[in-house]
Design a protein around this motif. Structure first.
Motif, short mmCIF file in Angstrom:
data_model
loop_
_atom_site.label_atom_id
_atom_site.label_comp_id
_atom_site.label_asym_id
_atom_site.label_seq_id
_atom_site.Cartn_x
_atom_site.Cartn_y
_atom_site.Cartn_z
N ASP A 29 0.82 -1.21 0.00
CA ASP A 29 0.00 0.00 0.00
C ASP A 29 0.86 1.26 0.00
O ASP A 29 0.53 2.25 -0.67
N VAL A 30 1.96 1.24 0.73
CA VAL A 30 2.87 2.39 0.73
C VAL A 30 3.46 2.57 -0.67
O VAL A 30 3.59 3.69 -1.17
N ASP A 31 3.82 1.46 -1.32
CA ASP A 31 4.34 1.54 -2.68
C ASP A 31 3.30 2.09 -3.65
O ASP A 31 3.62 2.85 -4.57
N THR A 32 2.03 1.71 -3.42
CA THR A 32 0.95 2.23 -4.26
C THR A 32 0.81 3.74 -4.11
O THR A 32 0.65 4.47 -5.10
N LEU A 33 0.87 4.21 -2.86
CA LEU A 33 0.82 5.66 -2.63
C LEU A 33 1.99 6.37 -3.29
O LEU A 33 1.83 7.44 -3.89
N ARG A 34 3.17 5.79 -3.16
CA ARG A 34 4.35 6.40 -3.78
C ARG A 34 4.20 6.46 -5.30
O ARG A 34 4.50 7.50 -5.92
N ALA A 35 3.74 5.36 -5.90
CA ALA A 35 3.57 5.33 -7.35
C ALA A 35 2.55 6.38 -7.80
O ALA A 35 2.74 7.05 -8.82
N PHE A 36 1.47 6.54 -7.01
CA PHE A 36 0.46 7.53 -7.37
C PHE A 36 1.03 8.95 -7.27
O PHE A 36 0.87 9.76 -8.18
N LEU A 37 1.70 9.23 -6.15
CA LEU A 37 2.20 10.59 -5.93
C LEU A 37 3.28 10.99 -6.93
O LEU A 37 3.46 12.18 -7.20
N SER A 38 3.99 10.01 -7.46
CA SER A 38 5.05 10.33 -8.42
C SER A 38 4.57 10.23 -9.86
O SER A 38 5.37 10.42 -10.79
N ARG A 87 -12.24 -2.94 -5.35
CA ARG A 87 -12.16 -3.60 -4.05
C ARG A 87 -12.13 -5.12 -4.24
O ARG A 87 -11.34 -5.82 -3.60
N VAL A 88 -12.98 -5.62 -5.12
CA VAL A 88 -12.98 -7.05 -5.42
C VAL A 88 -11.66 -7.46 -6.06
O VAL A 88 -11.13 -8.55 -5.79
N LEU A 89 -11.13 -6.59 -6.90
CA LEU A 89 -9.86 -6.89 -7.56
C LEU A 89 -8.74 -7.05 -6.54
O LEU A 89 -7.89 -7.95 -6.67
N GLY A 90 -8.73 -6.22 -5.51
CA GLY A 90 -7.72 -6.35 -4.46
C GLY A 90 -7.83 -7.67 -3.73
O GLY A 90 -6.82 -8.32 -3.43
N ILE A 91 -9.07 -8.10 -3.44
CA ILE A 91 -9.28 -9.38 -2.76
C ILE A 91 -8.82 -10.53 -3.65
O ILE A 91 -8.17 -11.47 -3.19
N ALA A 92 -9.14 -10.45 -4.94
CA ALA A 92 -8.74 -11.51 -5.87
C ALA A 92 -7.22 -11.58 -6.01
O ALA A 92 -6.64 -12.67 -6.08
N VAL A 122 -8.16 5.32 -7.51
CA VAL A 122 -8.90 4.38 -6.66
C VAL A 122 -7.93 3.51 -5.86
O VAL A 122 -8.12 3.29 -4.66
N ALA A 123 -6.87 3.02 -6.51
CA ALA A 123 -5.90 2.17 -5.82
C ALA A 123 -5.22 2.93 -4.69
O ALA A 123 -5.03 2.39 -3.58
N ALA A 124 -4.86 4.19 -4.93
CA ALA A 124 -4.21 4.99 -3.89
C ALA A 124 -5.16 5.27 -2.74
O ALA A 124 -4.77 5.19 -1.57
N ARG A 125 -6.41 5.55 -3.04
CA ARG A 125 -7.39 5.83 -1.99
C ARG A 125 -7.64 4.59 -1.14
O ARG A 125 -7.67 4.66 0.09
N GLN A 126 -7.80 3.44 -1.79
CA GLN A 126 -8.02 2.21 -1.04
C GLN A 126 -6.79 1.83 -0.24
O GLN A 126 -6.90 1.35 0.90
N GLY A 127 -5.60 2.04 -0.82
CA GLY A 127 -4.37 1.78 -0.07
C GLY A 127 -4.26 2.65 1.15
O GLY A 127 -3.85 2.19 2.23
N TYR A 128 -4.64 3.92 1.02
CA TYR A 128 -4.60 4.84 2.16
C TYR A 128 -5.55 4.38 3.26
O TYR A 128 -5.19 4.37 4.45
N GLN A 129 -6.76 3.97 2.86
CA GLN A 129 -7.74 3.52 3.86
C GLN A 129 -7.27 2.25 4.55
O GLN A 129 -7.43 2.10 5.77
N ARG A 130 -6.68 1.32 3.79
CA ARG A 130 -6.16 0.10 4.41
C ARG A 130 -5.03 0.41 5.37
O ARG A 130 -4.94 -0.16 6.46
#
Length: 568
Positions: free
Chosen positions: A121-130, A184-189, A299-307
């Motif tokens: 999730d931290v990597d996802t946030l980093r990828a989004f911010l950059s 959200r389902v994609l993350g679970i899968a 969406v991925a960054a937002r869900q990563g932040y919430q997790r």
């Protein structure tokens, strides 16, 4: 009540970039103003140069716009570089928190795949911010510049631009509604697929030896198919909306040109304003179009932040404990109760006893009696549902983790060695290890001579999970690690499971050495030979302490009341 700790950490990590955000906003303002250069250039070329036939004017305008584009390019590149560094700064602050959460998660019943999620999730946030997502957000507030410019050219052009922007905003909202649940389902899968992959790689030997590779492959293929199907649905929606946004932008440009031509015919606008209006309308829609294209990353960054917020919020805010003196007196357990993660099934129920310095305790009992669970609870590995474990009167959570680690030596039942040299492993990867202490620990574990026979001696690289050594050698290296720097409390879970007769004799001497120097030794054993150096025995049964007392007397009673196989 949830602790504000995680929320504070996440907000602080983002708030630390506030001053940079102001700079980025200012840069974005200048960039978006400079984006009007093309419109103004075409306006001047069509309305001034073509009517005056002035080549010098054309050259001057071209040089001016080239200079403005150069400044635009430099600012845009600088903005991208700043965003990369902002992302790295946020990652540097959050990654240690995510790592700490990841290494705690398995203790609460999470799989290794689930445990690694905070780091991902931290990597996802980093990828989004950059990436391009923040660029779209930074450009969105400056859309009114282009809309105002369109209104300056003509009110109808302005309203047409507003209509196009509103349609794109509607597409954005539709994209959000359709992709949120799917992502959200994609993350679970993805987690399910990765868990199967992890299990298969960890059990590669079993799969190969028992011919289970094809079955394991089919399980993975099924999970992968679910993941791909969900991914395709989410990508189809995002791709469709992105395509519609491009069509809308092209349609708006053409409509602007058509409306501009009509206004020119009516004498309400000049020819140069047609091209300028088309460029301005396109630029007004560009940030929204970019946002739609980047919606998956949004969406991925937002869900990563919430997790991350949820995961890190499990940590409790607490003042850093006061450093305590090294324990030298006793270990005490009071009503120690442990439940299984998630199921809350009782694993230990009301365990209480006390050991004084210099004593050794052997823990015996049938399989699944709770012996290893008790050992893990004593070392603080497992969280307690009730009760306390105390060293010299201080509960384990009143010790700083690193301070407590110096006073505890632990050999788990399943030996795990880190990828590093033998000396690094024995010294627990200390930044300034004591060479003499490393050798002393190796000698106490009777592994010094074996290490010297290796090609690189103490500098031999173990490889992942200590693959360079046999099971017995790994166990003795792990025993040396447990004995490094003479910890007060030494807990060994089946330390002789892979040892030969010579190794068991060395183990007995090591336990005697711990007791002789005033430490406390606890040994979980199935083989009675491991109990030669202890003076007390605890018998576990069904997660409870069935009996506790002097070794010989307790073992005699145990032999009389239960089968020898169960007792051993």
């Amino acid at each position: 009540m949830p602790s504000p700790y995680a929320k504070d950490q996440l907000r602080e990590a983002l708030a630390s970039c506030k001053s940079v955000t102001v700079v980025l906003s200012a840069m974005s303002c200048v960039i978006n103003i400079l984006m009007l250069s093309g419109s103004l250039y075409m306006l001047q070329v069509y309305d001034r140069v073509l009517t005056s036939h002035s080549v010098p004017t054309l050259v001057a305008l071209s040089i001016l716009v080239a200079g403005l584009y150069a400044v635009l390019g430099i600012l845009d590149a600088l903005r991208s570089q700043v965003l990369v560094r902002v992302a790295s700064s946020v990652n540097a602050r959050l990654a240690p928190l995510a790592h700490n959460a990841a290494i705690r998660a398995p203790l609460h019943g999470a799989s290794h795949t689930e445990a690694a999620q905070p780091v991902r999730d931290v990597d996802t946030l980093r990828a989004f911010l950059s990436g391009q997502g923040p660029v779209a957000l930074l450009d969105l507030p400056w859309m009114p510049i282009y809309i105002a410019f369109a209104f300056v050219l003509h009110a109808l052009i302005g309203w047409l631009t507003v209509a196009g922007v509103l349609v794109l905003v509607l597409l954005t909202l539709v994209t959000e509604r359709k992709t949120e649940a799917l992502n959200r389902v994609l993350g679970i899968a993805a987690t399910a697929r990765n868990a199967i992959l992890e299990n298969n790689t960890r059990n590669a030997e079993v799969l190969q030896a028992m011919g289970l590779g094809a079955r394991a492959g089919r399980r993975f293929s099924s999970a992968n198919a679910d993941y791909l199907a969900t991914h395709a649905k989410a990508s189809d929606i995002t791709g469709t909306m992105s395509g519609l946004s491009k069509v809308m932008r092209m349609l708006l440009q053409s409509a602007t040109l058509g409306l501009g031509a009509y206004l020119v015919l009516e004498g309400e606008m000049t020819g140069g304003a047609i091209i300028a209006a088309s460029i301005a309308a396109s630029r007004a829609m560009a940030p929204i179009e970019l946002a739609i294209g980047q919606w998956k990353s949004f969406v991925a960054a937002r869900q990563g932040y919430q997790r991350l917020k949820t995961t890190l919020n499990l940590a409790q805010r607490a003042a850093d404990p006061l450093p305590l003196p090294a324990p030298v007196k006793a270990l005490a357990l009071s009503n120690v109760t442990v439940t299984a993660p998630r199921s809350q099934r009782l694993l230990l129920n009301g365990i209480s006893f006390e050991l004084a310095a210099g004593q050794g305790l052997g823990i015996v009992g049938p399989s699944a009696a709770g012996k290893s669970t008790l050992a893990r609870a004593i070392t603080g590995v497992l969280p307690l549902a009730r009760g306390t474990v105390r060293l010299d009167g201080a509960a384990l959570d009143r010790w700083r983790a690193e301070d407590l680690g110096r006073h505890v030596g632990y050999l788990p039942q399943d030996v795990e060695l880190f990828d590093g040299t033998i000396s690094e492993t024995i010294s627990r990867f200390e930044e300034a290890p004591d060479g003499a202490a490393i050798i002393a620990a190796a000698q106490a574990a009777n592994v010094h001579e074996m290490i010297l026979r290796l090609p690189d001696g103490y500098e031999t690289v173990l490889g992942p999970r200590g693959a360079a050594l046999s099971a017995g050698q790994r166990q003795r290296i792990a025993l040396a690690r447990a004995l490094y720097r003479d910890p007060f409390l030494v807990v060994l879970d089946e330390p002789n499971s892979n040892l030969d007769g010579e190794g068991e004799a060395a183990l007995t001497r090591a336990i005697e050495g711990v007791r002789r120097r005033g430490g406390i030794a606890i040994i979980v054993a199935h083989r009675p030979s491991a109990l030669a150096a202890v003076d007390l025995v605890a018998v576990m049964n069904g997660g409870q302490l069935a009996s506790f007392g002097a070794r010989d007397e307790t073992l005699r009673t145990l032999i009389r009341t239960v089968p020898v196989a169960a007792a051993s």
